[in-house]
Scaffold this motif. Structure first.
Motif, PDB file in Angstrom:
ATOM      1  N   PHE A 115      -2.005  -2.029   3.716  1.00  0.00           N
ATOM      2  CA  PHE A 115      -0.564  -2.211   3.580  1.00  0.00           C
ATOM      3  C   PHE A 115      -0.033  -1.505   2.332  1.00  0.00           C
ATOM      4  N   ILE A 116      -0.856  -1.407   1.276  1.00  0.00           N
ATOM      5  CA  ILE A 116      -0.460  -0.610   0.114  1.00  0.00           C
ATOM      6  C   ILE A 116      -0.378   0.866   0.507  1.00  0.00           C
ATOM      7  N   LEU A 117      -1.360   1.338   1.255  1.00  0.00           N
ATOM      8  CA  LEU A 117      -1.340   2.721   1.749  1.00  0.00           C
ATOM      9  C   LEU A 117      -0.126   2.949   2.651  1.00  0.00           C
ATOM     10  N   PHE A 118       0.180   1.961   3.477  1.00  0.00           N
ATOM     11  CA  PHE A 118       1.365   2.003   4.337  1.00  0.00           C
ATOM     12  C   PHE A 118       2.618   2.187   3.482  1.00  0.00           C
ATOM     13  N   LEU A 119       2.732   1.405   2.410  1.00  0.00           N
ATOM     14  CA  LEU A 119       3.907   1.474   1.544  1.00  0.00           C
ATOM     15  C   LEU A 119       4.000   2.813   0.810  1.00  0.00           C
ATOM     16  N   ILE A 120       2.853   3.368   0.433  1.00  0.00           N
ATOM     17  CA  ILE A 120       2.870   4.685  -0.221  1.00  0.00           C
ATOM     18  C   ILE A 120       3.534   5.706   0.686  1.00  0.00           C
ATOM     19  N   ILE A 121       3.131   5.745   1.960  1.00  0.00           N
ATOM     20  CA  ILE A 121       3.707   6.715   2.894  1.00  0.00           C
ATOM     21  C   ILE A 121       5.164   6.383   3.193  1.00  0.00           C
ATOM     22  N   PHE A 122       5.474   5.090   3.316  1.00  0.00           N
ATOM     23  CA  PHE A 122       6.846   4.657   3.583  1.00  0.00           C
ATOM     24  C   PHE A 122       7.787   5.126   2.471  1.00  0.00           C
ATOM     25  N   LEU A 123       7.395   4.927   1.225  1.00  0.00           N
ATOM     26  CA  LEU A 123       8.237   5.306   0.094  1.00  0.00           C
ATOM     27  C   LEU A 123       8.238   6.815  -0.125  1.00  0.00           C
ATOM     28  N   TRP A 124       7.166   7.487   0.276  1.00  0.00           N
ATOM     29  CA  TRP A 124       7.057   8.945   0.137  1.00  0.00           C
ATOM     30  C   TRP A 124       7.924   9.696   1.135  1.00  0.00           C
ATOM     31  N   TRP A 151      13.918   4.057   7.485  1.00  0.00           N
ATOM     32  CA  TRP A 151      13.335   3.046   8.368  1.00  0.00           C
ATOM     33  C   TRP A 151      12.596   3.674   9.538  1.00  0.00           C
ATOM     34  N   GLY A 152      13.063   4.824   9.971  1.00  0.00           N
ATOM     35  CA  GLY A 152      12.342   5.514  11.038  1.00  0.00           C
ATOM     36  C   GLY A 152      10.986   5.995  10.587  1.00  0.00           C
ATOM     37  N   GLY A 153      10.829   6.166   9.259  1.00  0.00           N
ATOM     38  CA  GLY A 153       9.553   6.623   8.721  1.00  0.00           C
ATOM     39  C   GLY A 153       8.427   5.622   8.857  1.00  0.00           C
ATOM     40  N   ILE A 154       8.771   4.386   9.251  1.00  0.00           N
ATOM     41  CA  ILE A 154       7.731   3.367   9.446  1.00  0.00           C
ATOM     42  C   ILE A 154       6.681   3.848  10.441  1.00  0.00           C
ATOM     43  N   ALA A 155       7.125   4.556  11.471  1.00  0.00           N
ATOM     44  CA  ALA A 155       6.179   5.044  12.482  1.00  0.00           C
ATOM     45  C   ALA A 155       5.130   5.959  11.871  1.00  0.00           C
ATOM     46  N   ALA A 213       4.476   4.486  -8.321  1.00  0.00           N
ATOM     47  CA  ALA A 213       4.161   3.124  -8.756  1.00  0.00           C
ATOM     48  C   ALA A 213       3.297   2.411  -7.724  1.00  0.00           C
ATOM     49  N   CYS A 214       3.620   2.595  -6.449  1.00  0.00           N
ATOM     50  CA  CYS A 214       2.848   1.957  -5.372  1.00  0.00           C
ATOM     51  C   CYS A 214       1.439   2.536  -5.299  1.00  0.00           C
TER      52      CYS A 214
END
Length: 306
Positions: A180-189, A155-159, A235-236
Motif C-alpha cells: 500500500f505504501i508502494l501504491f501510494l508512491i505511484i498514486f502521488l507520482w 483519481w483515475g491514476g488509481i488504476a 515523502a511517501c
C-alpha cells in the motif's frame, strides 16, 4: 502464375503484419512497460528474495494482458477525441487499421484471458485485483472522470497503482502495509508525471474538450500542483524505509533521486511564473527515470546483505 501467387502471399503477409502491429498499438505498449517495471521489484520485496521464475513470468504476462485490455478499451472509448488530438491521430481506430468492433472484441478477450490466466497460474486474489484495475481504468477514469473534471488523472491514476498490489498478492496471496505504501508512491507520482505532458499538449486537450488541469488553470498553478505532489511522492517513498525495513541502497536512491525530482519540478514552476519558455517534457521524462530508479532499488535492496 508463380509471380502472382508470390505477390498475393506478400500482400497477405503485409496485411497480417499491419493488423498485428495495430492490435499491439491498441494495448499502449509504453504504458505496459512502465507497469511491469513496478511489478517485478514488488514481487522480490514480497518474497524478500527471488520468487520462482515461473511465478514472475506468469504474473508479468497476466499483468501485461490486463493493462493491454484496459488500454484497448480506452482507445475504443476515446476514439472520438483521438481523432481531434494531433498526439493520438496515429492510433489504429483513427487510421482505420482496425474497426470499432475488432477493438472491442480484442479488449474483452484480452481482459477475460488476463483474469483467467492470473487465477490459474498465480492466485485468485491477484486475478480479482486485475479485474478491479481494468474496471477502474475503463469505467472510473475513461467513462466517468476524464471528460468531467480536472482532477481526472489524480483519481483515475488509481488504476495505474494496482500492479504493485497484484504483484504482492501473486507472491503472498494477501496484502499488507508495504504494497500500500508502494501504491501510494505511484498514486502521488502520477500527477507530476502526467500534468507536464498535459502542459505540452494543452491545445490538443482543449480542442477535444478534455478538462485537463493545464486547460482550466494557468501554467503557474499547474507548476505549483506538480511541486506539491512531487514532495508528497518523495515523502511517501521514504516512509517505505521503516515500514518495509529497507536497507542502505534503497534509502540512498530514494533520497538522492527524490531531491533531483523535486528540483526539476521547482525549476518548471520558476520558469512558469516568470512567463518564459518552459520545458514540461523534461519533468515528464525525468519522472519516468525517477520511478524506474526507485523501483529498481526496491527490487535490488532485498537481495543485498546490508
Amino acid at each position: 502464375m508463380q509471380a502472382a501467387v508470390e505477390t498475393r502471399q506478400a500482400t497477405t503477409e503485409s496485411t497480417l503484419k499491419r493488423k498485428l502491429s495495430a492490435y499491439l498499438a491498441l494495448t499502449k505498449p509504453r504504458v505496459i512497460e512502465l507497469l511491469l517495471v513496478v511489478t517485478a521489484p514488488t514481487m522480490i520485496l514480497a518474497q524478500n528474495g527471488l520468487p520462482s521464475l515461473w511465478l514472475m513470468v506468469a504474473t508479468l504476462i497476466g499483468g501485461a494482458m490486463s493493462a493491454g485490455s484496459a488500454g484497448a478499451f480506452n482507445c475504443y472509448i476515446d476514439r472520438d477525441i483521438d481523432r481531434v488530438m494531433k498526439r493520438t491521430q496515429g492510433r489504429p481506430l483513427v487510421t482505420g487499421e482496425l474497426s470499432d468492433r475488432e477493438a472491442l472484441v480484442f479488449a474483452y478477450g484480452l481482459g477475460i484471458a488476463s483474469i483467467v490466466w492470473l487465477g490459474i497460474f498465480t492466485n485468485w486474489v491477484a486475478a480479482a485485483l486485475s479485474l478491479a484495475a481494468i474496471l477502474l481504468y475503463v469505467v472510473f477514469y475513461s467513462l466517468i472522470l476524464k471528460r468531467r473534471t480536472a482532477q481526472n488523472i489524480v483519481w483515475g491514476g488509481i488504476a495505474g497503482c494496482m500492479p504493485v498490489l497484484i504483484g504482492w498478492a501473486a507472491v503472498t496471496g494477501d496484502l499488507s502495509w508495504p504494497p500500500f505504501i508502494l501504491f501510494l508512491i505511484i498514486f502521488l507520482w502520477t500527477p507530476p508525471h502526467y500534468w507536464p505532458l498535459s502542459m505540452k499538449y494543452k491545445d490538443d486537450y482543449a480542442a477535444a474538450g478534455v478538462p485537463m488541469l493545464a486547460v482550466v488553470r494557468g501554467r503557474a498553478q499547474v507548476g505549483l500542483q506538480v511541486i506539491l505532489y512531487a514532495w508528497a511522492t518523495v515523502a511517501c517513498s521514504l516512509l517505505l524505509i521503516p515500514v518495509a525495513g529497507m536497507g542502505l541502497l534503497y534509502s540512498s536512491v530514494a533520497l538522492v533521486t527524490g531531491v533531483w525530482f523535486i528540483y526539476e519540478t521547482h525549476r518548471l514552476y520558476n520558469l512558469a511564473i516568470r512567463h518564459v519558455q518552459v520545458s514540461p517534457m523534461r519533468v515528464f521524462h525525468g519522472s519516468i527515470a525517477y520511478l524506474t530508479l526507485v523501483f529498481l532499488a526496491v527490487g535490488i535492496d532485498p537481495l543485498l546483505p546490508f
